[in-house]
Scaffold this motif. Structure first.
Motif, PDB file in Angstrom:
ATOM      1  N   ALA A 128       9.566   3.751   1.644  1.00  0.00           N
ATOM      2  CA  ALA A 128       8.444   4.007   2.549  1.00  0.00           C
ATOM      3  C   ALA A 128       8.921   4.740   3.795  1.00  0.00           C
ATOM      4  N   GLU A 174       9.490   8.328   2.947  1.00  0.00           N
ATOM      5  CA  GLU A 174       8.228   9.056   2.802  1.00  0.00           C
ATOM      6  C   GLU A 174       7.565   9.305   4.154  1.00  0.00           C
ATOM      7  N   GLY A 207       0.810  -1.214   0.000  1.00  0.00           N
ATOM      8  CA  GLY A 207       0.000   0.000   0.000  1.00  0.00           C
ATOM      9  C   GLY A 207       0.843   1.262   0.000  1.00  0.00           C
ATOM     10  N   CYS A 208       0.170   2.377   0.170  1.00  0.00           N
ATOM     11  CA  CYS A 208       0.853   3.674   0.241  1.00  0.00           C
ATOM     12  C   CYS A 208       1.760   3.715   1.472  1.00  0.00           C
ATOM     13  N   SER A 214       2.080   0.295   6.642  1.00  0.00           N
ATOM     14  CA  SER A 214       2.636  -0.413   5.482  1.00  0.00           C
ATOM     15  C   SER A 214       4.131  -0.675   5.674  1.00  0.00           C
ATOM     16  N   SER A 234       3.113   4.392   4.802  1.00  0.00           N
ATOM     17  CA  SER A 234       2.568   4.750   6.102  1.00  0.00           C
ATOM     18  C   SER A 234       3.290   3.895   7.136  1.00  0.00           C
TER      19      SER A 234
END
Length: 181
Positions: free
Chosen positions: A89, A92, A8-9, A14, A11
């Motif tokens: 990830a 981000e 997934g995006c 994730s 986070s």
């Protein structure tokens, strides 16, 4: 199958999922030395084959030795890909934390702007007196307190502690406040 699922995006959730997948794939202890000898294009083809096939079809369509080779190659390549995804990830997530903290800092600055302006005006007044060559050195303090009452200057100094930002104007204090757990 879970290792094959899309991620997934970015986070914290994730990221935890990615790290769990990496840990799980790492438990197979596949030696990269034998797989690195295979041409990268061939490894990609083997990986895509495993990615496309369901687990049941892998067992029915491939002999055991070939299936093991394909799955080993897939796990090796997927592990590298999952590590890359985890790093991205993480970047981000941390970037998002800093952006939110910077936004909070900037909003706080907008709210404090009148108080900051008042302190700057006081500083300007005091600096003018201190730098005025016509005022003798032994009269500077008297002149400053004539322009700005001692109580007002003392109060402004105590209020300044809450207004001053770090020298490099970072937002780490906001990060710490927001994510102090």
């Amino acid at each position: 199958q879970w290792i094959k699922d899309p991620v997934g995006c970015a986070s914290p959730t994730s990221l935890k999922d990615l790290l769990a997948r990496i840990e799980h794939a790492g438990k197979f202890r596949i030696s990269p030395s034998g797989l690195e000898a295979i041409h990268p294009d061939m490894r990609r083809r083997m990986t895509v084959t495993v990615q496309v096939y369901s687990v049941d079809n892998l067992y029915s369509d491939f002999q055991a030795d070939r299936r093991r080779a394909y799955v080993a190659c897939y796990l090796h390549e997927r592990l590298k890909g999952l590590i890359d995804l985890a790093v991205e990830a993480f970047d981000e997530v941390v970037l998002g934390m800093f952006r939110r903290s910077e936004s909070e800092r900037d909003e706080d600055l907008r709210k404090r702007a009148p108080a900051i302006n008042e302190k700057l005006r006081l500083f300007s007044t005091v600096a003018e007196v201190v730098l005025d060559e016509t005022v003798p050195d032994d009269r500077v303090r008297e002149r400053v307190f004539k322009c700005v009452p001692r109580e007002r200057l003392s109060q402004a100094l105590s209020e300044t502690d809450g207004l001053v930002r770090p020298e490099d104007y970072n937002c780490l204090d906001y990060v710490n406040r927001r994510y102090g757990y």
